[in-house]
Motif scaffolding. Structure first.
Motif, PDB file in Angstrom:
ATOM      1  N   ARG A 215      50.851 -20.923  58.980  1.00  0.00           N
ATOM      2  CA  ARG A 215      50.578 -19.511  58.787  1.00  0.00           C
ATOM      3  C   ARG A 215      51.125 -18.671  59.926  1.00  0.00           C
ATOM      4  O   ARG A 215      51.734 -17.620  59.710  1.00  0.00           O
TER       5      ARG A 215
ATOM      6  N   GLY B 240      54.386 -16.588  59.268  1.00  0.00           N
ATOM      7  CA  GLY B 240      53.960 -15.195  59.377  1.00  0.00           C
ATOM      8  C   GLY B 240      54.766 -14.433  60.409  1.00  0.00           C
ATOM      9  O   GLY B 240      55.120 -13.270  60.231  1.00  0.00           O
TER      10      GLY B 240
ATOM     11  N   ILE C  46      47.118 -13.574  64.271  1.00  0.00           N
ATOM     12  CA  ILE C  46      47.399 -13.473  62.823  1.00  0.00           C
ATOM     13  C   ILE C  46      47.011 -12.089  62.312  1.00  0.00           C
ATOM     14  O   ILE C  46      47.715 -11.474  61.504  1.00  0.00           O
TER      15      ILE C  46
ATOM     16  N   ASP D  17      49.414  -9.403  60.529  1.00  0.00           N
ATOM     17  CA  ASP D  17      49.056  -8.795  59.242  1.00  0.00           C
ATOM     18  C   ASP D  17      49.139  -7.268  59.320  1.00  0.00           C
ATOM     19  O   ASP D  17      49.557  -6.596  58.370  1.00  0.00           O
TER      20      ASP D  17
ATOM     21  N   GLY E 173      47.786 -25.916  57.975  1.00  0.00           N
ATOM     22  CA  GLY E 173      47.807 -24.586  57.372  1.00  0.00           C
ATOM     23  C   GLY E 173      47.812 -23.495  58.420  1.00  0.00           C
ATOM     24  O   GLY E 173      48.505 -22.474  58.277  1.00  0.00           O
ATOM     25  N   HIS E 174      47.004 -23.726  59.527  1.00  0.00           N
ATOM     26  CA  HIS E 174      46.972 -22.737  60.612  1.00  0.00           C
ATOM     27  C   HIS E 174      48.344 -22.587  61.258  1.00  0.00           C
ATOM     28  O   HIS E 174      48.824 -21.477  61.495  1.00  0.00           O
TER      29      HIS E 174
END
Length: 484
Positions: A85, A89, A16, A20, A81-82
Motif C-alpha cells: 500500500r 501509493g 498513508i 491519500d 498489504g501494508h
C-alpha cells in the motif's frame, strides 16, 4: 515479530493518510473560471509536490524497512498489504500529482494563449481590412503585375496568420474546456462564434485579390491584342502597296484575289478591334479624369482603330477600280465552292457501285436513286457552266479556265457512270415489270382453269409459251442484276 509488524503498521498510518490527502487534491474535479484561479491551483499543486519530495526519504526508508521484515518466513499475512500500500501509493500519488500539475500548467498556457491570441487576431483582422482598402487597379502593365504579386503575398501572409491564430485559439479552447465550468464554456462559445464571423476578412481579401488577378490578365490580353494588330498593320500596308505597285505584273484575277483576301483579313481585324473597344469600356475608367496609364491604352486603341479604318477604305478603293472583275470573280468562286464539294461526294458515290435489288420495289427505289443522281449531275453542270461564264467576263481568266477544264474532266467521268447506271437500272425495272405482269397473267389463267369459261379459253400451248417467255424474262432480269 508480530509486535514489530503492528508497530510498523502504526508507523505507516500517518504517511498513508498524507498520501491519500495528496491523491484526493490531485484527482478531485476542478473548474477554474479565470487564469487567477488556475494560478492558485498551480501554487497548491506545487506545494503538494514539495511536500511529497520532503516525505520521499522517510517513505523510501519505511518501504525498505517493510521489505526487510517481509524477508522473515514467519511474517504475518497483513504485512505484505501494508508494504504494498505504501509502495504503490507513493508512486501512484506522485504520478497523479505530476499529471495534475501538468494539466494546470497547460490550462494556464491555454488561458494566457486564448487572451493573447484573441488580441493578436483582432489586430491581424484590422490589418487585413486595411490591406483590402489598398487594393486598386493599376493601368501600367508592369506596375499592375508587380502590385498583384505584392497583394498575393500579403494575402497569403494575412490568411496564414489569421487562420493560424484561429486554430491556436481553438486549441486553447479545447484545453480550457477540460476544466472550465459550463457557464464559462457558453460564454467562450459565444466569443468564438463572434470571432469566426470576423474571419470573412480572409474570403473578402481573397476575392479582391482574385479580381485584381483577373483584371491583370485581361489587361495583358488587351495589350497583347493591340500589339499584335499594330504589328499586323505594317504587313497589311506593305501588301496593299505591293498590290498597287505590281499591278502590271499580275493577272487581274490574282490582283482581285489578293485584294479580296486583304479585305477579308482587314475585316477580321476590324472585328477584333471592335471587341477590344468593348473590353476597353469594361477595363479602363471612363470620363474626364482618366489616369495617364489608362489614357495611353485609350490613345493606342484610337490610333489603331483609325489606321485600320483608313487601310480598309484604301483597300476598298483599290478594289473598286476592278469592281467588275471583283463581281465576276466572286460569282466564279461562289460557283466553284458550290460545285467542288458536290463533285468530290459524287466521285466517291460513283466508285461505290449499285446495290443489287431483290424485288421490284427495291429495283424501283434504285431507279429513283440513280435518276436523282443523274439530275444532280445535270443541275451542278449548270452551276459549273455559270461559274465559267462569269470567269470569261473577267479581264484575264487563264487560271480559271485551267481549273474549270480540270473540273469538267472529272465531271465527265461521273456523268458517264450516271448515264450507265440509268440505262442499266431502267432496263432492269422494265424487265422486272414485264416479269411481274407475266406472272400476274399466268396466275389469272390458272385461277380460271376450273370454270367453264376457263375450259373454253385454256390452251396448253399458250401456257407452255407463257412459261417459256417467263423463264427467259427471269434469266434476263438475273443477268441484269448481276451486271449492276
Amino acid at each position: 515479530l508480530y509486535w514489530k509488524c503492528y508497530a510498523y503498521g502504526d508507523e505507516l498510518k500517518p504517511h498513508i493518510e498524507f498520501l491519500d490527502g495528496i491523491m484526493l487534491s490531485s484527482t478531485r474535479e476542478i473548474a477554474p473560471s479565470c487564469v487567477e484561479n488556475v494560478d492558485e491551483l498551480i501554487e497548491r499543486q506545487e506545494k503538494s509536490l514539495v511536500q511529497l519530495e520532503t516525505k520521499r526519504a522517510v517513505v523510501k526508508d519505511l518501504i525498505e524497512k517493510g521489505r526487510k521484515i517481509l524477508e522473515n518466513p514467519d511474517k504475518p499475512k497483513f504485512l505484505e498489504g501494508h508494504v504494498q500500500r505504501i509502495e504503490v501509493g507513493w508512486d501512484d500519488t506522485k504520478q497523479k500529482a505530476q499529471d495534475r500539475l501538468k494539466l494546470l500548467q497547460e490550462t494556464k498556457e491555454a488561458w494566457v494563449g486564448y487572451a493573447e491570441n484573441n488580441d493578436t487576431i483582432l489586430i491581424e483582422i484590422e490589418k487585413g481590412l486595411e490591406e483590402i482598402k489598398k487594393i486598386k487597379k493599376r493601368f501600367n502593365l508592369q506596375s499592375a503585375f508587380e502590385d498583384l504579386a505584392k497583394r498575393q503575398e500579403l494575402f497569403a501572409a494575412t490568411r496564414d496568420s489569421i487562420m493560424g491564430l484561429y486554430n491556436q485559439i481553438k486549441h486553447n479552447v479545447e484545453v480550457m474546456s477540460l476544466t472550465i465550468p459550463e457557464d464559462k464554456k457558453k460564454l467562450i462559445d459565444k466569443e468564438i462564434k463572434a470571432l469566426s464571423e470576423k474571419l470573412t476578412v480572409v474570403s473578402q481579401f481573397e476575392e479582391k485579390v482574385n479580381k485584381i488577378d483577373e483584371f491583370c490578365k485581361s489587361l495583358k490580353n488587351f495589350d497583347t491584342s493591340l500589339k499584335s494588330i499594330d504589328e499586323w498593320m505594317m504587313g497589311a500596308t506593305k501588301e496593299l502597296d505591293d498590290i498597287k505597285n505590281s499591278s502590271d505584273k499580275m493577272a487581274p484575277e490574282d490582283r482581285v484575289a489578293r485584294t479580296m483576301d486583304l479585305q477579308e483579313d482587314i475585316a477580321a481585324k476590324a472585328e477584333i478591334i471592335k471587341k477590344n473597344a468593348e473590353q476597353e469600356l469594361a477595363l479602363l475608367p471612363q470620363g474626364d479624369k482618366v489616369p495617364q496609364d489608362a489614357q495611353e491604352f485609350k490613345d493606342e486603341l484610337n490610333r489603331i482603330t483609325k489606321y485600320v479604318a483608313d487601310l480598309q477604305a484604301k483597300t476598298r478603293s483599290e478594289c473598286d477600280k476592278y469592281s467588275e472583275d471583283v463581281k465576276f470573280w466572286a460569282e466564279y468562286r461562289t460557283g466553284i465552292k458550290e460545285f467542288t464539294p458536290w463533285l468530290v461526294k459524287a466521285e466517291s458515290s460513283s466508285t461505290e457501285g449499285l446495290s443489287k435489288p431483290s424485288n421490284l420495289d427495291e429495283a424501283t427505289a434504285l431507279a429513283e436513286k440513280v435518276h436523282t443522281f443523274e439530275k444532280a449531275c445535270i443541275n451542278h453542270l449548270k452551276v459549273l457552266e455559270a461559274a465559267e461564264a462569269a470567269a470569261k467576263k473577267m479581264t484575264t481568266h487563264k487560271e480559271a479556265d485551267v481549273e474549270v477544264a480540270a473540273l469538267k474532266e472529272r465531271y465527265t467521268k461521273v456523268k458517264t457512270v450516271a448515264d450507265e447506271w440509268v440505262k442499266k437500272v431502267d432496263t432492269l425495272v422494265k424487265e422486272w415489270q414485264l416479269l411481274d405482269n407475266t406472272v400476274t397473267e399466268l396466275n389469272a389463267w390458272v385461277a380460271k382453269d376450273k370454270t367453264a369459261e376457263g375450259e373454253n379459253q385454256f390452251s396448253l400451248e399458250k401456257m407452255e409459251s407463257t412459261l417459256g417467255e417467263l423463264k427467259n424474262i427471269f434469266k434476263e432480269k438475273e443477268k441484269l442484276v448481276d451486271g449492276l
